[in-house]
Motif scaffolding. Structure first.
Motif, PDB file in Angstrom:
ATOM      1  N   LEU A 109     -16.012   6.453   8.543  1.00 24.42           N
ATOM      2  CA  LEU A 109     -15.712   6.854   9.302  1.00 24.42           C
ATOM      3  C   LEU A 109     -14.699   7.323   9.904  1.00 24.42           C
ATOM      4  N   ASP A 110     -13.480   8.828   9.478  1.00 29.22           N
ATOM      5  CA  ASP A 110     -12.759   9.081   9.704  1.00 29.22           C
ATOM      6  C   ASP A 110     -12.921   9.843  10.675  1.00 29.22           C
ATOM      7  N   ILE A 111     -13.311  10.719  11.742  1.00 27.60           N
ATOM      8  CA  ILE A 111     -13.495  11.472  12.152  1.00 27.60           C
ATOM      9  C   ILE A 111     -11.658  12.256  12.656  1.00 27.60           C
ATOM     10  N   GLY A 112     -11.769  13.463  12.667  1.00 26.67           N
ATOM     11  CA  GLY A 112     -10.686  14.535  13.093  1.00 26.67           C
ATOM     12  C   GLY A 112      -9.654  13.973  12.092  1.00 26.67           C
ATOM     13  N   ALA A 113     -10.335  14.194  11.328  1.00 22.91           N
ATOM     14  CA  ALA A 113      -9.541  13.196   9.929  1.00 22.91           C
ATOM     15  C   ALA A 113      -7.969  13.750   9.352  1.00 22.91           C
ATOM     16  N   GLY A 114      -7.475  14.989  10.081  1.00 22.76           N
ATOM     17  CA  GLY A 114      -6.502  15.508   9.851  1.00 22.76           C
ATOM     18  C   GLY A 114      -5.874  15.853   8.004  1.00 22.76           C
ATOM     19  N   THR A 115      -4.882  14.634   7.351  1.00 20.29           N
ATOM     20  CA  THR A 115      -4.853  14.948   6.480  1.00 20.29           C
ATOM     21  C   THR A 115      -5.498  14.082   5.307  1.00 20.29           C
TER      22      THR A 115
ATOM     23  N   GLU B 155      -9.813  24.545   8.577  1.00 20.52           N
ATOM     24  CA  GLU B 155     -10.246  24.674   7.713  1.00 20.52           C
ATOM     25  C   GLU B 155      -9.117  24.453   6.705  1.00 20.52           C
ATOM     26  N   TRP B 156      -7.674  24.695   6.975  1.00 23.21           N
ATOM     27  CA  TRP B 156      -6.562  23.499   6.167  1.00 23.21           C
ATOM     28  C   TRP B 156      -6.823  22.426   5.901  1.00 23.21           C
ATOM     29  N   CYS B 157      -6.864  21.738   7.011  1.00 23.23           N
ATOM     30  CA  CYS B 157      -7.473  19.826   7.483  1.00 23.23           C
ATOM     31  C   CYS B 157      -7.512  19.515   5.865  1.00 23.23           C
ATOM     32  N   VAL B 158      -9.166  20.534   6.024  1.00 26.12           N
ATOM     33  CA  VAL B 158     -10.386  20.797   4.372  1.00 26.12           C
ATOM     34  C   VAL B 158     -10.076  20.483   3.877  1.00 26.12           C
ATOM     35  N   GLU B 159      -9.129  21.527   3.309  1.00 26.69           N
ATOM     36  CA  GLU B 159      -8.504  21.745   1.949  1.00 26.69           C
ATOM     37  C   GLU B 159      -7.468  21.320   1.512  1.00 26.69           C
ATOM     38  N   ASN B 160      -6.727  20.863   2.231  1.00 33.49           N
ATOM     39  CA  ASN B 160      -5.852  19.783   2.628  1.00 33.49           C
ATOM     40  C   ASN B 160      -5.766  18.337   2.391  1.00 33.49           C
ATOM     41  N   GLY B 161      -6.838  17.562   3.200  1.00 32.96           N
ATOM     42  CA  GLY B 161      -7.278  16.497   2.730  1.00 32.96           C
ATOM     43  C   GLY B 161      -8.549  16.715   1.352  1.00 32.96           C
TER      44      GLY B 161
ATOM     45  N   TYR C 205       1.050  -0.792   0.004  1.00 37.48           N
ATOM     46  CA  TYR C 205      -0.103   0.354  -0.285  1.00 37.48           C
ATOM     47  C   TYR C 205       0.966   0.958  -0.562  1.00 37.48           C
ATOM     48  N   GLU C 206       0.510   2.112  -0.859  1.00 43.41           N
ATOM     49  CA  GLU C 206       1.013   3.744  -0.532  1.00 43.41           C
ATOM     50  C   GLU C 206       0.480   3.927  -0.990  1.00 43.41           C
ATOM     51  N   ILE C 207       0.879   5.203  -0.072  1.00 41.59           N
ATOM     52  CA  ILE C 207      -0.329   6.485   0.362  1.00 41.59           C
ATOM     53  C   ILE C 207       0.467   7.669  -0.113  1.00 41.59           C
ATOM     54  N   LEU C 208      -0.425   9.280  -1.149  1.00 42.16           N
ATOM     55  CA  LEU C 208       0.632  10.024  -1.402  1.00 42.16           C
ATOM     56  C   LEU C 208      -0.021  10.870  -0.565  1.00 42.16           C
ATOM     57  N   ILE C 209       0.951  11.977   0.247  1.00 46.92           N
ATOM     58  CA  ILE C 209       0.435  13.154   1.280  1.00 46.92           C
ATOM     59  C   ILE C 209       0.997  14.460   0.633  1.00 46.92           C
ATOM     60  N   ASN C 210       0.348  15.465   0.551  1.00 48.35           N
ATOM     61  CA  ASN C 210       1.204  16.808   0.664  1.00 48.35           C
ATOM     62  C   ASN C 210       0.345  16.920   1.207  1.00 48.35           C
ATOM     63  N   PRO C 211       1.275  17.383   2.984  1.00 44.97           N
ATOM     64  CA  PRO C 211       0.257  17.426   4.054  1.00 44.97           C
ATOM     65  C   PRO C 211       0.699  19.186   4.324  1.00 44.97           C
TER      66      PRO C 211
ATOM     67  N   ALA D 123     -16.378   0.122   1.064  1.00 44.39           N
ATOM     68  CA  ALA D 123     -17.284   0.685  -0.397  1.00 44.39           C
ATOM     69  C   ALA D 123     -17.322   2.280   0.561  1.00 44.39           C
ATOM     70  N   HIS D 124     -17.216   2.631   1.341  1.00 44.51           N
ATOM     71  CA  HIS D 124     -18.395   3.996   1.243  1.00 44.51           C
ATOM     72  C   HIS D 124     -16.817   4.600   2.279  1.00 44.51           C
ATOM     73  N   VAL D 125     -16.424   5.402   2.474  1.00 40.91           N
ATOM     74  CA  VAL D 125     -15.720   6.438   3.727  1.00 40.91           C
ATOM     75  C   VAL D 125     -16.305   7.604   3.158  1.00 40.91           C
ATOM     76  N   GLU D 126     -16.362   8.497   4.767  1.00 34.08           N
ATOM     77  CA  GLU D 126     -16.772   9.826   4.983  1.00 34.08           C
ATOM     78  C   GLU D 126     -15.258  10.491   5.985  1.00 34.08           C
ATOM     79  N   ALA D 127     -15.124  11.241   6.501  1.00 33.40           N
ATOM     80  CA  ALA D 127     -14.150  12.079   6.375  1.00 33.40           C
ATOM     81  C   ALA D 127     -14.226  13.522   6.958  1.00 33.40           C
ATOM     82  N   PHE D 128     -13.955  13.888   8.460  1.00 33.32           N
ATOM     83  CA  PHE D 128     -14.174  15.622   8.408  1.00 33.32           C
ATOM     84  C   PHE D 128     -13.261  15.886   9.363  1.00 33.32           C
ATOM     85  N   ASP D 129     -13.021  17.164   9.474  1.00 35.19           N
ATOM     86  CA  ASP D 129     -12.244  17.757  10.739  1.00 35.19           C
ATOM     87  C   ASP D 129     -13.008  19.218  10.968  1.00 35.19           C
TER      88      ASP D 129
END
Length: 276
Positions: free
Chosen positions: A144-150, A172-178, A108-114, A163-169
């Motif tokens: 469901l990812d609560i306080g998802a950060g990146t 505002e920076w986390c929302v844009e970056n996420g 598994y490879e995850i790409l992050i621009n933190p 099959a279904h993913v939801e996330a929030f934080d």
């Protein structure tokens, strides 16, 4: 737009605590350093009184020393390229920024621009949560990812077949970056929400709920989490120290959540619970 820069030296266990506290009063950018953290806030958003309260609260216990400065403009991408290294979780997960070379030998490879968001994978709690995720079947599940950060845990869930993913934080920076990170990982249909779990009010029940926040928030929101987890579903919790496990577990038990797994790293802990 001018930024105030605070170069903070502190004891290692207090880094995440200080980031959380400073984020609450308007600091929107952080870099971890060998000595502690560099924290940044727009000059117009800075209030000396609220900052001083946090400083006074931790100056002795965290052995704080602070150097303050002024910056005209910050090239965050350049700063992260200086400080951000790829992360490996065992021999299965490789978390990298776009400026790092790919390693196809990892499953598994995850790409992050933190940028300036939280949850880059370097902190022990994020590492522990990913490690727990690898032990649990995500195939076809609602997550469901609560306080998802990146958004790294939501991305991991997607990679594991959710099959279904939801996330929030709340940030505002986390929302844009996420959202940017979701796009990098082929998750254009997932958008980061903004707010607390009570404000966002996720609909329906979830097979897997992830919450990597902090002890006080977890205790306060535990009842809400219990109602979001379907019967037989899993709740992943982190953001607290090993000595806090007894309090977290006791609160979880009040709402029909039973611990079935526990991991620790650098005095931090992560629990896996099931709703009976």
């Amino acid at each position: 737009m001018q930024y105030l820069e605070f170069k903070i030296s502190c004891k290692e266990p207090f880094r995440e605590i200080l980031i959380a506290e400073l984020a609450e009063i308007g600091f929107d950018s952080f870099l971890e350093t060998d000595q502690g953290i560099d924290a940044y806030i727009e000059e117009s958003q800075f209030h000396r009184d609220t900052y001083q309260e946090i400083y006074d609260k931790y100056v002795d216990s965290a052995s704080l020393t602070v150097e303050e400065g002024l910056m005209d403009k910050v090239n965050w991408n350049e700063e992260w390229e200086k400080h951000y290294d790829p992360i490996m979780v065992g021999d299965k997960v490789y978390v990298r920024a776009s400026f790092h070379e790919a390693k196809p030998e990892f499953e598994y490879e995850i790409l992050i621009n933190p940028k300036m968001s939280f949850g880059t994978g370097h902190h022990a709690t994020t590492y522990l949560m990913i490690s727990h995720q690898l032990d649990v079947d995500h195939e076809g599940k609602r997550v469901l990812d609560i306080g998802a950060g990146t958004g790294i845990l939501a991305i991991m869930a997607h990679k594991l077949g959710a099959a279904h993913v939801e996330a929030f934080d709340i940030d505002e920076w986390c929302v844009e970056n996420g959202d940017e990170n979701f796009d990098l990982n082929g998750m254009q249909d997932v958008r980061m929400g903004k707010g607390t779990v009570r404000e966002v009010k996720p609909q329906g029940e979830f097979d897997i709920v992830l919450a990597n926040i902090n002890k006080n928030v977890l205790l306060d929101e535990m009842e809400v989490y219990s109602k979001l987890v379907t019967n037989g579903g899993k709740l992943f919790l982190s953001g607290f120290y090993e000595h806090d496990i007894v309090d977290i577990e006791a609160k979880a038990n009040q709402y029909g959540l039973e611990k079935i797994g526990q991991k620790s790293k650098d005095n931090w802990a992560a629990l896996l619970l099931i709703r009976k």
